[in-house]
Scaffold this active site. Sequence first.
Site, PDB file in Angstrom:
ATOM      1  N   GLU A   1      88.690  34.062  18.203  1.00  0.00           N
ATOM      2  CA  GLU A   1      88.035  34.436  17.609  1.00  0.00           C
ATOM      3  C   GLU A   1      88.174  35.022  16.097  1.00  0.00           C
ATOM      4  OE1 GLU A   1      89.541  38.726  19.678  1.00  0.00           O
ATOM      5  OE2 GLU A   1      87.791  39.457  20.012  1.00  0.00           O
TER       6      GLU A   1
ATOM      7  N   GLU B   1      93.061  45.399  26.779  1.00  0.00           N
ATOM      8  CA  GLU B   1      92.089  45.355  26.390  1.00  0.00           C
ATOM      9  C   GLU B   1      91.477  44.075  25.455  1.00  0.00           C
ATOM     10  OE1 GLU B   1      88.543  44.424  25.053  1.00  0.00           O
ATOM     11  OE2 GLU B   1      88.175  46.558  25.055  1.00  0.00           O
TER      12      GLU B   1
ATOM     13  N   CYS C   1      85.532  42.708  20.021  1.00  0.00           N
ATOM     14  CA  CYS C   1      85.440  42.060  21.058  1.00  0.00           C
ATOM     15  C   CYS C   1      85.061  41.312  21.582  1.00  0.00           C
ATOM     16  CB  CYS C   1      86.961  42.984  22.385  1.00  0.00           C
ATOM     17  SG  CYS C   1      86.829  44.665  22.162  1.00  0.00           S
TER      18      CYS C   1
ATOM     19  N   LYS D   1      97.946  56.442  19.202  1.00  0.00           N
ATOM     20  CA  LYS D   1      97.622  56.037  18.519  1.00  0.00           C
ATOM     21  C   LYS D   1      97.073  55.015  17.859  1.00  0.00           C
ATOM     22  CE  LYS D   1      98.924  52.281  16.384  1.00  0.00           C
ATOM     23  NZ  LYS D   1      98.533  51.869  15.077  1.00  0.00           N
TER      24      LYS D   1
HETATM   25  P1  ADP Z   1      93.168  44.331  15.649  1.00  0.00           P
HETATM   26  O1  ADP Z   1      93.252  42.501  15.626  1.00  0.00           O
HETATM   27  O2  ADP Z   1      91.940  44.626  16.111  1.00  0.00           O
HETATM   28  O3  ADP Z   1      93.830  44.993  14.436  1.00  0.00           O
HETATM   29  P2  ADP Z   1      96.117  44.487  16.983  1.00  0.00           P
HETATM   30  O4  ADP Z   1      96.136  44.460  17.767  1.00  0.00           O
HETATM   31  O5  ADP Z   1      96.212  44.261  15.546  1.00  0.00           O
HETATM   32  O6  ADP Z   1      94.474  44.047  17.009  1.00  0.00           O
HETATM   33  O7  ADP Z   1      95.642  46.127  16.581  1.00  0.00           O
HETATM   34  C1  ADP Z   1      95.275  46.639  17.839  1.00  0.00           C
HETATM   35  C2  ADP Z   1      96.221  47.893  17.685  1.00  0.00           C
HETATM   36  O8  ADP Z   1      97.332  48.027  17.891  1.00  0.00           O
HETATM   37  C3  ADP Z   1      96.114  49.197  16.343  1.00  0.00           C
HETATM   38  O9  ADP Z   1      95.887  50.235  16.736  1.00  0.00           O
HETATM   39  C4  ADP Z   1      98.081  48.506  16.009  1.00  0.00           C
HETATM   40  O10 ADP Z   1      98.280  49.570  15.084  1.00  0.00           O
HETATM   41  C5  ADP Z   1      98.671  47.931  17.554  1.00  0.00           C
HETATM   42  N1  ADP Z   1      99.839  46.808  17.358  1.00  0.00           N
HETATM   43  C6  ADP Z   1     100.047  46.034  16.547  1.00  0.00           C
HETATM   44  N2  ADP Z   1     100.771  45.250  16.402  1.00  0.00           N
HETATM   45  C7  ADP Z   1     101.662  46.455  17.342  1.00  0.00           C
HETATM   46  C8  ADP Z   1     103.241  45.964  18.549  1.00  0.00           C
HETATM   47  N3  ADP Z   1     103.632  45.429  17.941  1.00  0.00           N
HETATM   48  N4  ADP Z   1     103.244  47.049  19.796  1.00  0.00           N
HETATM   49  C9  ADP Z   1     102.287  47.611  19.894  1.00  0.00           C
HETATM   50  N5  ADP Z   1     100.896  48.235  18.417  1.00  0.00           N
HETATM   51  C10 ADP Z   1     100.540  46.940  17.779  1.00  0.00           C
END
Ligand code: ADP
Length: 492
Positions: free
Chosen positions: A399, A268, A302, A194
């Site tokens: 961050e 990560e 990151c 995804k």
């Molecule tokens: P960033 O701050 O880099 O956007 P996120 O952790 O919010 O980081 O997002 C990184 C990825 O994790 C994206 O693909 C996002 O759609 C997905 N994501 C966000 N929330 C969840 C969740 N609860 N479970 C699994 N994947 C998630």
Amino acid sequence: MESQPNKLAFDSGWAYSPAPESTDHVHIDKKYDLFIGGEFVAPVKGGYFETINPATEEVLSSVAEATDADVDRAVKAARKAYRGAWSKMNAAERGKYIFRIARILQERAREFSVIESLDGGKPIRESRDIDIPLAAAHFFYYAGWADKLGYAFPGRTPKALGVAGQIIPWNFPLLMAAWKIAPALACGNTVVLKPAETTPLTAMKLAEVIRDAGLPPGVVNIVTGAGKTGAAIVNHPDVDKIAFTGSTDVGRLIQRAIAGTKKKYTLELGGKAANIIFADAAIDQAVEGIVNGIFFNQGHVCCAGSRLFVQESVADEVIQKLKDRMETLIVGDPLDKNTDVGAINSAPQLEKIESYLKIGQQEGAEMYQSSCPVPKRGYWCRPTIFTGVSQSNRVVQEEIFGPVLAIQTFRTLEEGLTKANNTPYGLSGGVWTDKGAKIFKMTQQVRAGVIWANTFNKFDPTSPFGGYKESGVGREGGLHGLGAYVRLEPQS
Ligand code: ADP
């Protein structure tokens, strides 16, 4: 859209003429479906969301929103492909498919670079010279391992895990997909990936590449959507492994969700890298390294060098040179080849960065921003530094994921080390010095997964990457990256 010539360049008569990369060769569909079982299929519930160009706020395309039912279809397709074609295939044959993906990516590199910059806001120089070549390099590298896994784990028999669920962020969309898919396939797993909701387009283009490379249907499935779709992958009972790159908060949610299950995982997560400049460093080179570490990529990394520690005797010189260099940075059109700093990836991300600019000032730090003009539309943040910060300030500890640098000084190596390690994170760091002994001491004692010496943000598929402490679990890249996708059994 024109990139914004900076003031210093104007004053000195050195303004570059715009050099925009053409978009004529790029085709983006109006709508993208889900890539499941080797075909593009509409989502069960029929929902789509828009992906925009953060530099212009224009809609680029609509992308399917995968629900639990779609994720279930994707996992079933991946399981079927795992049981059928992929796990039975000779390893050298598997390698050939991965090589094919690498070659097609190379052939279509220009198109991928432009789409990456359109969808994500990063300067074309970065997508063209870093993201896309490195993504192809990862496929080449892991293709080579496919039939040599026995040499990677001497005395043991590596076995594939099964179906890998992979969730990636928006900062390096195609590269993160390559980091995840290439080793998974090389080890004989199948994949449900995804991409992030703000940068799905190169992943959908990669789906086309995977189809064109003739991979058996279902070996790689790509589903789009936001957090809910990610959670559906994480919680699906027939997924054997979760590989996640993203925020520490979501990493924690994932760890909690899969605790007590048989799922293996690699995470990560965030970072707050220290860039440490000793007085004996080549100062001009170090200043360029600081700029590369935090500004060239809008701080959307990151492992960005977001904390700077300068030895006190050269602090004034370094800060002045840094300010001078910041004035020459060109912020603007990501497609312009002269652009140094592109657009912030999304409106919420810009809001987050701007809230930290306020927090820094409220905490009493002194803020300095480059005076460059920024375009009126789109999401932009001028390169920013904070001086006069203390260890406990939020701009030092948290961050920000933007072009914002917190600067502190130190006197002795021990003080620099202690300050650098005073963070919940431990993803990366940088050391700048003329003395090899100092490099060895620092690289051994800075608690971070990657330490660069007299350089910053350098990547190679052969080199492992990953964090200590709250920066994550496991390693990706290199030989270590294979370990994340195999079960090791005694040699039969
Ligand atoms: P960033 O701050 O880099 O956007 P996120 O952790 O919010 O980081 O997002 C990184 C990825 O994790 C994206 O693909 C996002 O759609 C997905 N994501 C966000 N929330 C969840 C969740 N609860 N479970 C699994 N994947 C998630």
